[in-house]
Design a protein around this motif. Structure first.
Motif, short mmCIF file in Angstrom:
data_model
loop_
_atom_site.label_atom_id
_atom_site.label_comp_id
_atom_site.label_asym_id
_atom_site.label_seq_id
_atom_site.Cartn_x
_atom_site.Cartn_y
_atom_site.Cartn_z
N SER A 65 0.82 -1.21 0.00
CA SER A 65 0.00 0.00 0.00
C SER A 65 0.85 1.26 0.00
N PHE A 66 2.10 1.14 0.48
CA PHE A 66 2.96 2.33 0.53
C PHE A 66 4.40 1.89 0.77
N SER A 67 5.33 2.57 0.10
CA SER A 67 6.76 2.36 0.37
C SER A 67 7.47 3.70 0.25
N LYS A 68 8.53 3.85 1.02
CA LYS A 68 9.22 5.14 1.04
C LYS A 68 10.66 4.96 1.53
N ILE A 69 11.61 5.50 0.77
CA ILE A 69 12.99 5.59 1.23
C ILE A 69 13.16 6.96 1.89
N PHE A 70 13.68 6.97 3.11
CA PHE A 70 13.78 8.23 3.86
C PHE A 70 15.14 8.29 4.57
N ASP A 71 15.47 9.48 5.05
CA ASP A 71 16.77 9.70 5.69
C ASP A 71 16.74 9.29 7.16
N VAL A 72 17.81 8.64 7.60
CA VAL A 72 18.02 8.34 9.01
C VAL A 72 19.47 8.68 9.32
N ASP A 73 19.66 9.69 10.15
CA ASP A 73 21.01 10.18 10.45
C ASP A 73 21.76 10.46 9.14
N ASP A 74 22.89 9.80 8.94
CA ASP A 74 23.69 10.06 7.74
C ASP A 74 23.48 8.99 6.68
N GLY A 75 22.36 8.26 6.77
CA GLY A 75 22.11 7.19 5.81
C GLY A 75 20.66 7.14 5.37
N LYS A 76 20.27 5.98 4.85
CA LYS A 76 18.93 5.80 4.30
C LYS A 76 18.25 4.58 4.94
N ALA A 77 16.94 4.68 5.06
CA ALA A 77 16.12 3.54 5.51
C ALA A 77 14.92 3.44 4.58
N ILE A 78 14.26 2.28 4.60
CA ILE A 78 13.10 2.09 3.74
C ILE A 78 11.94 1.53 4.55
N PHE A 79 10.76 2.03 4.25
CA PHE A 79 9.52 1.56 4.87
C PHE A 79 8.66 0.91 3.80
N ILE A 80 8.16 -0.31 4.07
CA ILE A 80 7.31 -1.03 3.12
C ILE A 80 6.09 -1.57 3.87
N SER A 81 4.91 -1.14 3.46
CA SER A 81 3.67 -1.61 4.09
C SER A 81 3.01 -2.65 3.19
N ILE A 82 2.92 -3.89 3.69
CA ILE A 82 2.34 -5.00 2.94
C ILE A 82 0.96 -5.31 3.51
N LYS A 83 -0.06 -5.27 2.66
CA LYS A 83 -1.43 -5.43 3.14
C LYS A 83 -2.00 -6.82 2.92
N GLN A 84 -1.42 -7.61 2.00
CA GLN A 84 -1.90 -8.97 1.80
C GLN A 84 -0.81 -9.80 1.12
N PHE A 85 -0.82 -11.08 1.43
CA PHE A 85 0.17 -12.00 0.87
C PHE A 85 -0.42 -12.68 -0.37
N THR A 86 -0.29 -12.00 -1.49
CA THR A 86 -0.78 -12.53 -2.76
C THR A 86 0.37 -13.20 -3.51
N PRO A 87 0.06 -13.99 -4.53
CA PRO A 87 1.15 -14.60 -5.32
C PRO A 87 2.08 -13.57 -5.95
N ASN A 88 1.57 -12.37 -6.23
CA ASN A 88 2.37 -11.35 -6.89
C ASN A 88 3.17 -10.49 -5.92
N MET A 89 2.83 -10.54 -4.63
CA MET A 89 3.46 -9.65 -3.65
C MET A 89 4.98 -9.77 -3.60
N PRO A 90 5.57 -10.97 -3.57
CA PRO A 90 7.03 -11.05 -3.47
C PRO A 90 7.76 -10.32 -4.61
N ASP A 91 7.22 -10.40 -5.82
CA ASP A 91 7.86 -9.70 -6.94
C ASP A 91 7.84 -8.19 -6.74
N VAL A 92 6.71 -7.68 -6.22
CA VAL A 92 6.59 -6.24 -5.98
C VAL A 92 7.59 -5.80 -4.92
N VAL A 93 7.67 -6.54 -3.81
CA VAL A 93 8.58 -6.18 -2.72
C VAL A 93 10.03 -6.31 -3.18
#
Length: 607
Positions: A240-268
């Motif tokens: 439903s949402f993903s975002k790369i954002f700043d943490v201190d002097d580096g990067k982190a990523i947030f990934i919100s998964i709403k359902q485990f469908t056959p296609n989900m692993p490819d998207v992630v």
């Protein structure tokens, strides 16, 4: 799997032997059409119609049924054979006789297929809430395959006998449908809707690209507004949402998964590949959000784990009644990232496949689980194909975390559910890869627990009635919408109070409702006059006018108003990140990523 399904399939077909006649006197003359069965790919299929000369013993193939019984229960003495046959025959005889009597003598006529649905619904309800019968593929898909549909992409709630648009599935629905937050759908294609969600769904679904005309009631507009739009294929997003954002002097990523469908692993996988382009020392953390994710396919859960775990790492094991249900699943492909700090967010709505992932990450000490205790659904269902394109969703196994613990919670009263809960369960302590103690419990206990905030009953009430949504829609129809209207907080709160009074809102907390009930009883009991007056005095003291309620809850109301304005004036994507930044789970996750020492201490790693 196919052997276990045969008994259910045989029961179903036996009932179908009795062809329905509208006149009950003809039922005695019914000649059943008998069917022979074959199996293919673990599903039951019809091969050919048997001749009328076949005997019942030939049709039921008692030797085959007994072979199944021995395979599932273990070898038994041959002396039990006749008794087991008798129990099967007795069960079928009773069921068939009851089925026949209901068709023949019940006060109203019931179609045979409807009656068999009632019967199988009764059987499955006595087993567990996840085993279910579906008469056709559409019924099955409505429950199992809800990954896409044709419609408008709107989220509607039934509020006070009205169908209110409260959200949109995606930015396209928000931008092109012509509908606004708070609109009340009254007519579709000149048909006035009965205000329930099933009726709405029936009218909004249809052929892709087909025209649809709605008439809606909008706050601040006196007449119904006609809206012409088109149905389109809506793909419910796995992420439903993903975002790369700043943490201190580096990067982190947030990934919100709403359902485990056959296609989900490819998207992630594609999302993560964009993140691992950063150098390892720049990657500060990965946050996987599985909150309110009810699960999905076992295979997609395994594939998600494989992205973070080295090959040959145990992910999950299953144990069931049949030998082929005892399996251990390990990571088999090259992972994407096995070193970047990983946080998995869960809550009480995280179930099934979500819990498989959380348990695998926790038991292998690959990451930290943060949030609330999960739901506790530790059983697996398989789909069996029955005759005439009917289906049985059947519980076939329990699953176990890499350390060997079950997380299944038995919250149902049936005998079968209680037995499933006890199956393979133990009080033994279990240990993670690094030696941390984890216990078998009703769900996954997080490493860091986030306690739910105390609920504000008045704010919950106005939220449930979409009153702020409708209030902002009225303002939007009167003046350009911006956060500037919040500069005069006293004025906006006063306008909201007046709006609630105009709508006739007279809020009563639960305790006041209980008092009203007690007062009603005491008014009928003429012997308790003094007590009645005390209760009335307490009610008068407890009841608060709308102005006072709004003032007492002004901070939360202003926050709700700000959020509602924000989601209308920024893009769909920007609003999701705006909300995320206010999320307590997200804030706690970022705090942990900024403190690597604490992160590794939780996992039992010395660095």
């Amino acid at each position: 799997m196919k052997d276990k399904v045969k008994l259910f399939a045989l029961l179903f077909i036996f009932a179908c032997f009795f062809l329905y006649h509208s006149k009950s006197e003809h039922l005695d003359k019914i000649q059943p059409n008998l069917w022979a069965f074959g199996t293919s790919d673990d599903t039951t299929v019809i091969e050919e119609e048997a001749s009328d000369s076949l005997t019942q013993d030939e049709v039921w193939d008692w030797d085959e049924i007994y072979r199944i019984y021995k395979q599932l229960k273990g070898e038994k003495e041959d002396s039990l054979r006749d008794e087991y046959y008798f129990q099967i025959q007795k069960s079928f005889d009773i069921f068939a006789a009851a089925f026949r009597e209901l068709l023949k003598n019940y006060v109203i006529e019931i179609p045979p297929l409807e009656l068999i649905e009632y019967a199988l619904d009764g059987i499955t309800r006595q087993l567990d809430p996840y085993t279910d019968f579906f008469l056709n593929e559409k019924e099955l898909n409505d429950v199992v395959s809800n990954y896409e549909y044709v419609g408008l992409g709107i989220v509607v709630s039934e509020i006070d006998s009205s169908l209110v648009v409260v959200d949109f599935i995606d930015s396209l629905a928000k931008d092109i449908s012509g509908l606004k937050f708070g609109d009340q759908v009254v007519f579709i294609d000149n048909v006035k809707l009965v205000p329930n969600l099933d009726t709405l769904r029936a009218y909004t679904s249809g052929k892709e690209n087909s025209r649809i005309e709605l008439r809606v009631r909008r706050e601040g507009v006196d007449t119904l507004i006609p809206i012409v739009t088109f149905r389109r294929k809506i793909e419910v997003p796995e992420v439903s949402f993903s975002k790369i954002f700043d943490v201190d002097d580096g990067k982190a990523i947030f990934i919100s998964i709403k359902q485990f469908t056959p296609n989900m692993p490819d998207v992630v996988r594609e999302i993560l590949r964009s993140f691992v382009k950063f150098k390892p020392e720049e990657r500060k953390g990965i946050i996987i959000d599985l909150r309110d994710n009810p699960g999905g396919t076992l295979e997609s859960a395994i594939q998600l784990c494989e992205m973070f775990l080295p090959p040959n790492t145990i992910i999950v094991s299953t144990r069931g009644r049949a030998e082929d249900e005892e399996k251990t699943y390990k990571a088999t492909i090259a992972p994407i990232d096995t070193t970047t700090p990983l946080i998995v967010l869960v809550n009480n709505g995280s179930a099934s496949a979500s819990e498989i992932v959380a348990a695998a990450i926790q038991d292998n000490d690959r990451g930290v689980i943060l949030g609330e205790k999960t739901f506790g659904k530790g059983i697996i269902q398989s789909i069996a194909v029955l005759p005439y394109d009917s289906y049985l969703k059947i519980t076939t196994a329990k699953y176990f975390s890499p350390s060997g613990r079950s997380i299944h919670k038995n919250r149902y009263l049936s005998s079968a559910s209680k037995q499933i809960g006890k199956l393979y369960s133990t009080d033994t302590l279990f240990y993670t890869k690094n030696g941390r103690v984890v216990r078998e419990s009703n769900g996954i206990q997080p490493d860091i627990e986030i306690k739910e905030k105390d609920r504000n009953s008045f704010v919950d009430y106005i939220r449930s009635k979409a009153l702020i949504v409708k209030f902002i829609t009225r303002i939007e129809n009167q003046e350009p919408l911006s956060l500037g209207i919040l500069q005069n907080k006293k004025r906006i709160l006063e306008k909201f109070s007046n709006y609630l009074k105009e709508k006739g809102i007279d809020y009563k907390p639960f305790t006041e409702t209980l008092l009203d009930t007690m007062i009603a009883y005491l008014e009928r009991d003429k012997t308790q006059g003094s007590l009645l007056q005390k209760f009335k005095g307490l009610k008068k003291e407890m009841h608060k006018p709308i102005d006072k309620l709004v003032q007492e809850n002004s901070n939360e109301i202003l926050e709700e108003i700000e959020n509602e304005i924000e989601r209308r004036i920024v893009s769909f994507y920007e609003y999701k990140y705006y909300v995320l930044q206010q999320d307590e789970y997200f804030k706690e996750s970022v705090t942990l990523l900024k403190n690597p020492k604490r992160y590794y201490e939780i996992l039992g790693v010395k660095k």
